[in-house]
Motif scaffolding. Structure first.
Motif, PDB file in Angstrom:
ATOM      1  N   ASN A   1       0.831  -1.209   0.000  1.00 24.89           N
ATOM      2  CA  ASN A   1       0.000   0.000   0.000  1.00 24.89           C
ATOM      3  C   ASN A   1       0.869   1.264   0.000  1.00 24.89           C
ATOM      4  O   ASN A   1       0.478   2.309   0.487  1.00 24.89           O
ATOM      5  N   ASP A   2       2.095   1.131  -0.558  1.00 26.64           N
ATOM      6  CA  ASP A   2       3.036   2.234  -0.792  1.00 26.64           C
ATOM      7  C   ASP A   2       3.546   2.932   0.469  1.00 26.64           C
ATOM      8  O   ASP A   2       3.932   4.101   0.419  1.00 26.64           O
ATOM      9  N   VAL A   3       3.562   2.225   1.584  1.00 22.05           N
ATOM     10  CA  VAL A   3       4.150   2.767   2.809  1.00 22.05           C
ATOM     11  C   VAL A   3       5.643   2.466   2.773  1.00 22.05           C
ATOM     12  O   VAL A   3       6.054   1.340   2.502  1.00 22.05           O
ATOM     13  N   GLU A   4       6.453   3.493   3.020  1.00 20.36           N
ATOM     14  CA  GLU A   4       7.904   3.310   3.065  1.00 20.36           C
ATOM     15  C   GLU A   4       8.312   2.924   4.478  1.00 20.36           C
ATOM     16  O   GLU A   4       7.932   3.581   5.443  1.00 20.36           O
ATOM     17  N   VAL A   5       9.099   1.867   4.572  1.00 16.04           N
ATOM     18  CA  VAL A   5       9.630   1.407   5.849  1.00 16.04           C
ATOM     19  C   VAL A   5      11.142   1.361   5.703  1.00 16.04           C
ATOM     20  O   VAL A   5      11.658   0.778   4.747  1.00 16.04           O
TER      21      VAL A   5
ATOM     22  N   GLU B   1       3.556  -8.134  -1.293  1.00 17.39           N
ATOM     23  CA  GLU B   1       2.598  -8.991  -0.591  1.00 17.39           C
ATOM     24  C   GLU B   1       2.369  -8.602   0.868  1.00 17.39           C
ATOM     25  O   GLU B   1       1.635  -9.287   1.576  1.00 17.39           O
ATOM     26  N   VAL B   2       3.004  -7.518   1.326  1.00 18.92           N
ATOM     27  CA  VAL B   2       2.938  -7.161   2.749  1.00 18.92           C
ATOM     28  C   VAL B   2       2.487  -5.711   2.891  1.00 18.92           C
ATOM     29  O   VAL B   2       3.047  -4.819   2.259  1.00 18.92           O
ATOM     30  N   ASP B   3       1.465  -5.476   3.741  1.00 16.29           N
ATOM     31  CA  ASP B   3       0.989  -4.108   3.959  1.00 16.29           C
ATOM     32  C   ASP B   3       1.952  -3.341   4.862  1.00 16.29           C
ATOM     33  O   ASP B   3       2.817  -3.922   5.510  1.00 16.29           O
ATOM     34  N   GLY B   4       1.801  -2.032   4.887  1.00 19.58           N
ATOM     35  CA  GLY B   4       2.715  -1.154   5.610  1.00 19.58           C
ATOM     36  C   GLY B   4       2.793  -1.410   7.103  1.00 19.58           C
ATOM     37  O   GLY B   4       3.880  -1.420   7.680  1.00 19.58           O
TER      38      GLY B   4
END
Length: 167
Positions: free
Chosen positions: A13-17, A51-54
């Motif tokens: 979901n385009d969250v930068e970690v 495949e992994v949400d933020g």
């Protein structure tokens, strides 16, 4: 590139970690990818994790940062299947994994997807502990599995499997 270099991961979901290189390498998937692609040439290029949400990716990287100094070996026993090791989840990890059930399941799926064996094992053990002593119906509810048996089919299953029925 040093072990403390910062790597950016992009969730589905385009969250930068952001995490250190050493933490990211807790994942066999990332470690292999960086070795194959030459980590020096890929430095500063965000890594997509489709495949992994933020929220899950952020939590997963928290675990990896805490364990970044840990070195696992390919022949390390699987904690989830080695009964002598199953009770030995470190306190920090037990506390870390005391999250909402949905997030715990997402962490397990992400650890499997990204090949983080120890986190996968610990997560599975925590789910198993949550199932201890529950009836079949309570287990279905805990795991969010619908009962697709008719009352007649369920009665027949109980009759045929009296020896193993809990509930």
């Amino acid at each position: 590139m040093s072990a403390n270099s910062i790597i950016t991961l992009i969730s589905k979901n385009d969250v930068e970690v952001q995490a250190t290189l050493q933490a990211v390498k807790q994942s066999v998937t990332f470690r292999t990818m960086l070795e194959l692609l030459d980590e020096e040439q890929t430095y500063n290029i965000p890594i997509p994790v489709p495949e992994v949400d933020g929220e899950t990716l952020g939590k997963l990287m928290q675990w990896c940062e805490y364990h970044r100094e840990d070195v696992s070996t390919p022949d390390e026993p699987n904690v989830a299947t080695d009964r002598t090791k199953a009770a030995e989840i470190p306190q920090w990890d037990q506390t870390f994994l005391q999250v909402e059930r949905v997030l715990l399941f997402k962490l397990i799926l992400a650890a499997n997807y990204l090949e983080i064996p120890r986190l996968l094992d610990y997560g599975i053990i925590m789910v198993a502990r949550g199932l201890e002593g529950l009836s079949a119906e309570e287990m279905r509810e805990y795991l969010n599995v619908p009962n697709d048996f008719t009352p007649e089919e369920e009665l027949a299953k109980r009759e045929n499997n009296k020896w193993g029925y809990i509930g």
